[in-house]
Structures are given as structure tokens and as C-alpha cells.
Design a protein around this motif. Structure first.
Motif, PDB file in Angstrom:
ATOM      1  N   GLU A  13       0.992  -1.332  -0.061  1.00 40.33           N
ATOM      2  CA  GLU A  13      -0.176   0.098   0.054  1.00 40.33           C
ATOM      3  C   GLU A  13       0.734   1.247   0.093  1.00 40.33           C
ATOM      4  O   GLU A  13       2.205   1.367   0.457  1.00 40.33           O
ATOM      5  CB  GLU A  13      -0.811  -0.064   1.292  1.00 40.33           C
ATOM      6  N   SER A  14       0.520   2.135  -0.618  1.00 45.85           N
ATOM      7  CA  SER A  14       1.233   3.458  -0.803  1.00 45.85           C
ATOM      8  C   SER A  14       0.993   4.610   0.368  1.00 45.85           C
ATOM      9  O   SER A  14       2.002   5.287   0.588  1.00 45.85           O
ATOM     10  CB  SER A  14       1.090   4.277  -2.175  1.00 45.85           C
ATOM     11  N   GLY A  15       0.115   4.196   1.075  1.00 48.19           N
ATOM     12  CA  GLY A  15      -0.079   5.173   2.463  1.00 48.19           C
ATOM     13  C   GLY A  15      -0.423   6.565   1.879  1.00 48.19           C
ATOM     14  O   GLY A  15      -0.407   7.209   2.859  1.00 48.19           O
ATOM     15  N   GLY A  16      -0.879   6.793   0.612  1.00 48.27           N
ATOM     16  CA  GLY A  16      -1.515   8.104   0.383  1.00 48.27           C
ATOM     17  C   GLY A  16       0.011   8.903  -0.017  1.00 48.27           C
ATOM     18  O   GLY A  16       1.186   8.527   0.299  1.00 48.27           O
ATOM     19  N   GLY A  17      -0.350   9.921  -0.643  1.00 47.20           N
ATOM     20  CA  GLY A  17       0.642  11.066  -1.068  1.00 47.20           C
ATOM     21  C   GLY A  17       1.346  10.208  -2.348  1.00 47.20           C
ATOM     22  O   GLY A  17       0.997   9.275  -2.973  1.00 47.20           O
ATOM     23  N   GLY A  22       8.093   1.009  -6.058  1.00 49.52           N
ATOM     24  CA  GLY A  22       7.584  -0.228  -5.926  1.00 49.52           C
ATOM     25  C   GLY A  22       6.443  -0.638  -5.200  1.00 49.52           C
ATOM     26  O   GLY A  22       5.899  -1.324  -4.771  1.00 49.52           O
ATOM     27  N   ARG A  23       5.658   0.861  -4.821  1.00 51.54           N
ATOM     28  CA  ARG A  23       4.397   0.773  -3.958  1.00 51.54           C
ATOM     29  C   ARG A  23       3.320   0.958  -4.906  1.00 51.54           C
ATOM     30  O   ARG A  23       3.697   1.448  -6.194  1.00 51.54           O
ATOM     31  CB  ARG A  23       4.647   1.794  -3.128  1.00 51.54           C
ATOM     32  N   ALA A  24       2.037   0.477  -4.739  1.00 43.93           N
ATOM     33  CA  ALA A  24       1.021   0.780  -5.356  1.00 43.93           C
ATOM     34  C   ALA A  24       1.147  -0.079  -6.869  1.00 43.93           C
ATOM     35  O   ALA A  24       0.383   0.383  -7.705  1.00 43.93           O
ATOM     36  CB  ALA A  24       0.555   2.150  -5.599  1.00 43.93           C
ATOM     37  N   GLY A  58      16.418  -3.477  -7.000  1.00 40.87           N
ATOM     38  CA  GLY A  58      16.123  -1.990  -7.134  1.00 40.87           C
ATOM     39  C   GLY A  58      14.709  -1.791  -7.443  1.00 40.87           C
ATOM     40  O   GLY A  58      14.377  -0.510  -7.660  1.00 40.87           O
ATOM     41  N   ALA A  59      13.687  -2.678  -7.776  1.00 39.46           N
ATOM     42  CA  ALA A  59      12.471  -2.590  -8.171  1.00 39.46           C
ATOM     43  C   ALA A  59      11.623  -1.834  -7.002  1.00 39.46           C
ATOM     44  O   ALA A  59      10.575  -1.295  -7.314  1.00 39.46           O
ATOM     45  CB  ALA A  59      11.757  -3.764  -8.445  1.00 39.46           C
ATOM     46  N   ILE A  60      12.171  -2.099  -5.828  1.00 43.58           N
ATOM     47  CA  ILE A  60      11.145  -1.743  -4.520  1.00 43.58           C
ATOM     48  C   ILE A  60      12.385  -0.858  -3.746  1.00 43.58           C
ATOM     49  O   ILE A  60      13.347  -1.395  -3.371  1.00 43.58           O
ATOM     50  CB  ILE A  60      10.754  -2.789  -3.858  1.00 43.58           C
TER      51      ILE A  60
END
Length: 146
Positions: A13-17, A22-24, A58-60
Motif C-alpha cells: 500500500e502506498s499510504g497516500g501521497g 515499488g508501491r501501489a 532496485g524494483a522496490i
């Protein structure tokens, strides 16, 4: 969920912003559900879930401990097994990775990469059987492939 090794998709989860790299996004995953029986005296007293993400270096960006990960298990590779040695366990893990990677290329599983559960990760979802959601805490639930 029955103990064993599964394959599927994982999203942090990206957590907003603005999400970190690698997130979302959905990542391929091999997931163990069980008690880690190979390590004599170090078995888990409760069932745990460990996700091994199949990503390039490096993907995340950064570690993702204490971040929420969504897992969508789409197939089962095998049951949980106690191995005679650590090298035997590693050989099985490498085979599981190979099998999962191949299976996730199949159209019926590849199509699930865009499931709304995985791609709408800026919205928090409840846990429970329909949406396995856990906070990463003291146990390692998510790891990057080295």
C-alpha cells in the motif's frame, strides 16, 4: 488457508501521497503459509504467512517492514514440508520460485495482476478472510529476492 506454498500477486500500500518506488503496483509472489517445520526447535507456534516477492534488484525502494502488504493467492504449488537439511529447503524454494514465475505467466493468472484489490492500494481495506491484510511486525512477511 491450508498450510503450503502458494503463488500470487502482492502489492504494498502506498499510504497516500506520492508512493515510493515499488508501491501501489502488483508484484509476483511465492507465499508460504505454515509453521516453518524444517528448523528443529524453531518452529512457529502459530501459522504465519511469508511472502517472497519476485522482483529485480532496485524494483522496490528501501525495506518495507511495517508497511501494509496485500496478498492475492491464486494457486497452490505444494503442501508444507519438513526438509532434511537447509540445502534441501533452498533447492525446494528455488524450484517453487521457478514454478510460480512460470504459472503467473499463464493468462488466467496474469490477468489477476490488475485486480482492484491490488491496484487500488491507496485505500485501506479491512482484514479477514476476504482480504488478507496484516501489518508487518516482528516477523518477516515480505522479502525482496536477492
Amino acid at each position: 488457508v491450508e498450510t503450503g506454498v502458494y503463488f500470487g500477486w502482492a502489492a504494498l500500500e502506498s499510504g497516500g501521497g506520492t508512493p515510493k518506488k515499488g508501491r501501489a503496483v502488483a508484484h509476483r509472489a511465492v507465499v508460504n503459509v505454515g509453521y516453518s517445520p524444517t528448523f528443529e526447535g524453531a518452529e512457529n507456534g502459530e501459522k504465519i504467512v511469508e511472502a517472497h516477492l519476485l522482483v529485480a534488484d532496485g524494483a522496490i525502494a528501501e525495506d518495507f517492514y511495517n508497511e501494509t502488504m496485500r496478498l492475492e493467492l491464486v494457486g497452490r504449488l505444494r503442501g508444507e514440508k519438513k526438509f532434511a537439511s537447509f540445502p534441501n529447503l533452498m533447492a525446494a524454494i528455488n524450484k517453487d520460485i521457478e514454478n510460480a514465475d512460470e504459472a503467473l505467466d499463464a493468462p488466467q493468472f496474469a490477468a489477476l495482476r490488475v485486480d482492484p484489490f491490488l491496484v487500488n492500494v491507496t485505500k485501506r481495506r479491512g482484514g479477514g478472510p476476504a482480504g488478507l491484510r496484516r501489518r508487518v511486525g516482528g516477523r518477516r512477511w515480505g522479502r525482496r529476492r536477492d
